[in-house]
Design a protein around this motif. Structure first.
Motif, PDB file in Angstrom:
ATOM      1  N   ASN A  92       0.818  -1.205   0.000  1.00  0.00           N
ATOM      2  CA  ASN A  92       0.000   0.000   0.000  1.00  0.00           C
ATOM      3  C   ASN A  92       0.861   1.268   0.000  1.00  0.00           C
ATOM      4  O   ASN A  92       0.515   2.257  -0.650  1.00  0.00           O
ATOM      5  N   ILE A  93       1.981   1.254   0.718  1.00  0.00           N
ATOM      6  CA  ILE A  93       2.867   2.426   0.730  1.00  0.00           C
ATOM      7  C   ILE A  93       3.460   2.653  -0.658  1.00  0.00           C
ATOM      8  O   ILE A  93       3.482   3.789  -1.172  1.00  0.00           O
ATOM      9  N   ILE A  94       3.948   1.588  -1.288  1.00  0.00           N
ATOM     10  CA  ILE A  94       4.520   1.715  -2.627  1.00  0.00           C
ATOM     11  C   ILE A  94       3.459   2.155  -3.630  1.00  0.00           C
ATOM     12  O   ILE A  94       3.722   2.977  -4.517  1.00  0.00           O
ATOM     13  N   ALA A  95       2.245   1.622  -3.493  1.00  0.00           N
ATOM     14  CA  ALA A  95       1.166   1.994  -4.409  1.00  0.00           C
ATOM     15  C   ALA A  95       0.812   3.472  -4.281  1.00  0.00           C
ATOM     16  O   ALA A  95       0.581   4.156  -5.289  1.00  0.00           O
ATOM     17  N   MET A  96       0.797   3.985  -3.048  1.00  0.00           N
ATOM     18  CA  MET A  96       0.507   5.408  -2.855  1.00  0.00           C
ATOM     19  C   MET A  96       1.594   6.276  -3.477  1.00  0.00           C
ATOM     20  O   MET A  96       1.301   7.288  -4.136  1.00  0.00           O
ATOM     21  N   ALA A  97       2.853   5.909  -3.280  1.00  0.00           N
ATOM     22  CA  ALA A  97       3.955   6.683  -3.868  1.00  0.00           C
ATOM     23  C   ALA A  97       3.924   6.602  -5.391  1.00  0.00           C
ATOM     24  O   ALA A  97       4.129   7.619  -6.084  1.00  0.00           O
ATOM     25  N   PHE A 103      -6.717   9.605  -7.372  1.00  0.00           N
ATOM     26  CA  PHE A 103      -5.609   9.383  -6.435  1.00  0.00           C
ATOM     27  C   PHE A 103      -6.071   9.528  -4.997  1.00  0.00           C
ATOM     28  O   PHE A 103      -5.735   8.701  -4.135  1.00  0.00           O
ATOM     29  N   VAL A 104      -6.835  10.578  -4.717  1.00  0.00           N
ATOM     30  CA  VAL A 104      -7.305  10.807  -3.343  1.00  0.00           C
ATOM     31  C   VAL A 104      -8.215   9.678  -2.893  1.00  0.00           C
ATOM     32  O   VAL A 104      -8.131   9.194  -1.753  1.00  0.00           O
ATOM     33  N   GLY A 105      -9.101   9.220  -3.786  1.00  0.00           N
ATOM     34  CA  GLY A 105     -10.004   8.124  -3.425  1.00  0.00           C
ATOM     35  C   GLY A 105      -9.260   6.841  -3.120  1.00  0.00           C
ATOM     36  O   GLY A 105      -9.501   6.186  -2.096  1.00  0.00           O
ATOM     37  N   GLY A 106      -8.309   6.474  -3.992  1.00  0.00           N
ATOM     38  CA  GLY A 106      -7.538   5.256  -3.744  1.00  0.00           C
ATOM     39  C   GLY A 106      -6.620   5.385  -2.552  1.00  0.00           C
ATOM     40  O   GLY A 106      -6.457   4.443  -1.770  1.00  0.00           O
ATOM     41  N   ALA A 107      -5.990   6.583  -2.397  1.00  0.00           N
ATOM     42  CA  ALA A 107      -5.082   6.782  -1.270  1.00  0.00           C
ATOM     43  C   ALA A 107      -5.817   6.753   0.056  1.00  0.00           C
ATOM     44  O   ALA A 107      -5.251   6.332   1.074  1.00  0.00           O
ATOM     45  N   PHE A 108      -7.079   7.197   0.068  1.00  0.00           N
ATOM     46  CA  PHE A 108      -7.846   7.176   1.316  1.00  0.00           C
ATOM     47  C   PHE A 108      -8.028   5.746   1.808  1.00  0.00           C
ATOM     48  O   PHE A 108      -7.832   5.451   2.998  1.00  0.00           O
ATOM     49  N   PHE A 109      -8.393   4.832   0.909  1.00  0.00           N
ATOM     50  CA  PHE A 109      -8.596   3.446   1.325  1.00  0.00           C
ATOM     51  C   PHE A 109      -7.274   2.784   1.722  1.00  0.00           C
ATOM     52  O   PHE A 109      -7.231   1.971   2.658  1.00  0.00           O
ATOM     53  N   SER A 110      -6.183   3.117   1.021  1.00  0.00           N
ATOM     54  CA  SER A 110      -4.880   2.584   1.425  1.00  0.00           C
ATOM     55  C   SER A 110      -4.471   3.131   2.791  1.00  0.00           C
ATOM     56  O   SER A 110      -3.922   2.394   3.625  1.00  0.00           O
TER      57      SER A 110
END
Length: 324
Positions: free
Chosen positions: A233-238, A255-262
């Motif tokens: 999840n950290i790598i995916a957010m970066a 990005f914000v939507g996916g990063a929120f769930f991660s």
């Protein structure tokens, strides 16, 4: 007499039932299945007191033992599906939950990887945010909030303690519960017996600190799935953040939507990461090794699946990479 059980049915049909990791559950099930009634008694003074592990490693081993016992119950004749009519409906549901809950770890692990998959692929988890989906999401959210309030009021605990319990539920669900399911399936399918690490309840070498054992960090393979989930999840957010910055038309909403769930997944794993650090933030070397290998593997795998496209001018001057 230490041989009072010889040539008797004690431990098999009467008394404390043997042959299971979770003997207390099996004993209660046998009693209720034969029509016995039980009463939950709360005394002013504690009738019994015991010790429990407080560091991360021993706690995971204890949860693994309980979950494996539940899996054994599910695949045995003590399954509530095979109970007699003397077992009441609520009792049947309770014993079914005892045997089924470790299997929810499979879906939990999938849910923890979905936000990262959404960030890597660039597609949001939900394609269209229509009214039906939003109403459904709102109803589910309200039900979860009401359930949380009910649990807090019924158990008499603080909201912070409830949240800590939710965090450990995800940590144990992605590690010990999943391992218990795998061990249970191996025992049923291949006949491989299950071995356990006895839970240590000592206070460590520092006898002056009763919480000295809390800071002990001992490596166990049960830590691998949560580490993989957190690193992915950290790598995916970066990765998604860099791709959004360098894209021609940045889509920050995705990005914000996916990063929120991660971030929601990482928030649940925060006590796990904190537990790995120990007292003086000393982390076992194996943690860094696994983290590096996971990061490199995921990066190479993504490049192999979806390599960056090279772009350049017509005369060959200049060039660069464009993310798909």
């Amino acid at each position: 007499m230490y041989r009072y059980e010889d040539k008797t049915e004690w431990g098999d049909r009467v008394g404390w039932i043997y042959g299971s990791v979770t003997e207390d559950v099996v004993t209660g099930y046998r009693m209720h299945n034969r029509g016995w009634r039980s009463v939950y008694c709360i005394t002013k003074r504690d009738a019994f007191r015991g010790s429990a592990p407080i560091n991360l490693t021993d706690r995971l081993h204890q949860v693994l033992r309980w979950a494996t016992g539940s899996v054994e119950i599910f695949f045995s004749r003590n399954n509530a599906f095979l109970a007699t009519r003397r077992l009441k409906m609520l009792q049947r549901l309770a014993y079914l939950n005892v045997g089924i809950y470790p299997f929810t770890s499979i879906f939990l692990i999938v849910y923890c990887f979905l936000p990262a998959l959404s960030l890597f692929s660039g597609f949001f988890i939900v394609q269209t945010l229509d009214i039906t989906f939003l109403i459904y999401l709102l109803l589910i959210t309200i039900c979860l909030v009401l359930l949380a309030i009910l649990e807090v009021k019924w158990s008499g605990i603080e909201l912070e303690e409830w949240w800590r319990n939710e965090q450990f539920w995800l940590i144990s669900g992605t590690s010990a519960h999943f391992a218990a399911v795998m061990q249970g399936l191996l025992k049923v399918i291949a006949g491989i017996e299950i071995s356990f690490t006895l839970t240590s309840k000592s206070a460590g070498d520092d006898v002056d600190d009763i919480y000295a054992d809390l800071y002990l960090v001992k490596w166990t393979s049960l830590m691998i799935p949560p580490i993989v989930i957190a690193m992915t999840n950290i790598i995916a957010m970066a990765f998604a953040f860099i791709r959004t910055i360098y894209s021609t038309v940045p889509q920050w909403s995705k990005f914000v939507g996916g990063a929120f769930f991660s971030f929601w997944v990482l928030a649940h794993l925060y006590p796990f990461a904190k537990g790995l650090m120990g007292r003086r933030r000393k982390t076992p070397t194996i943690v860094f090794v696994w983290s590096g290998l996971i990061a490199i593997t995921i990066s190479l795998l993504w490049i192999a699946i979806s390599p960056p496209k090279a772009t350049g001018t017509a005369d060959g001057a200049g060039g660069g990479f464009q993310f798909p």
